[in-house]
Scaffold this motif. Sequence first.
Motif, PDB file in Angstrom:
ATOM      1  N   TYR A 156      -9.219  -5.695  27.805  1.00 37.16           N
ATOM      2  CA  TYR A 156     -10.629  -5.524  27.988  1.00 37.16           C
ATOM      3  C   TYR A 156     -10.718  -6.763  28.625  1.00 37.16           C
ATOM      4  O   TYR A 156     -11.241  -7.320  29.727  1.00 37.16           O
ATOM      5  N   ASP A 157     -10.909  -7.751  28.555  1.00 38.55           N
ATOM      6  CA  ASP A 157     -10.694  -9.305  28.832  1.00 38.55           C
ATOM      7  C   ASP A 157      -9.790  -9.046  30.001  1.00 38.55           C
ATOM      8  O   ASP A 157     -10.833 -10.057  30.571  1.00 38.55           O
ATOM      9  N   ASN A 158      -8.740  -8.783  30.170  1.00 36.91           N
ATOM     10  CA  ASN A 158      -7.739  -9.066  31.150  1.00 36.91           C
ATOM     11  C   ASN A 158      -8.366  -8.975  32.516  1.00 36.91           C
ATOM     12  O   ASN A 158      -8.379  -9.050  33.368  1.00 36.91           O
ATOM     13  N   LEU A 159      -8.877  -7.191  32.160  1.00 37.00           N
ATOM     14  CA  LEU A 159      -9.629  -6.158  33.320  1.00 37.00           C
ATOM     15  C   LEU A 159     -10.769  -7.023  33.820  1.00 37.00           C
ATOM     16  O   LEU A 159     -11.061  -7.283  34.929  1.00 37.00           O
ATOM     17  N   GLN A 160     -11.377  -7.437  33.054  1.00 37.67           N
ATOM     18  CA  GLN A 160     -12.962  -8.590  33.268  1.00 37.67           C
ATOM     19  C   GLN A 160     -13.158  -9.548  33.853  1.00 37.67           C
ATOM     20  O   GLN A 160     -13.399  -9.609  34.840  1.00 37.67           O
TER      21      GLN A 160
END
Length: 211
Positions: A156-160
């Motif tokens: 999730y962090d990477n996609l954000q």
Amino acid sequence: MFSTTYLQDATDPIIGNTAEVCYFFRRILRLYEVVNTTMPILATMRAFAEFRTSIGPTSGFQSFQFRHLEIMSGVCKYWDNGTKNAEGKLHIAEIEFNQRYGEQVAQWFELYRQHNLTYYYQILINRAAGNSQAECLVNLQTNTNASAILQCFSAYDNLQRRFHKSHLGLAITQLKIVGADIGTGGTSFRDYLAKYDREEAPLFPGLEDIL
């Protein structure tokens, strides 16, 4: 997005069964993957420049739903005063957003103050054995349920971050096509769109070192 139900149970002092929450978390991840895949395509469309011209001063800044998701994720109000010009005046996009949604946004911050992803991430770390955050995260990796949710946090962090960088890339490409120096919200778009990565990311520090 996340529930205390999955944080702890009688059989596991660290975290409960995360299968259900990971299912819904991965659906969110898939949606972000679609958005991130679409963004570079928009950058190559000549018609997108025409679309931007037609929407005039409106802005992605005004995305009510996106702000809701960010607050649920645990961000601070990094966008506040993000459209100030050289004279210190806010763009109409931010003024209208604050007038229309300001009260509800404040309510969201209060509602999710102890009910957001970064809050639960810290709770999980605090329950793990270890003398440092790094040690706690390594130990959490040995717990099947904890490891599964950490994988979701990391993705999730990477996609954000990819979303914000892709948005910046799209803005640079398309604004160059139309010969504009400012974003649709009146921002110095390079500074504003890079602000998330500078001030908020990573949402879940430490995961980038072990996953």
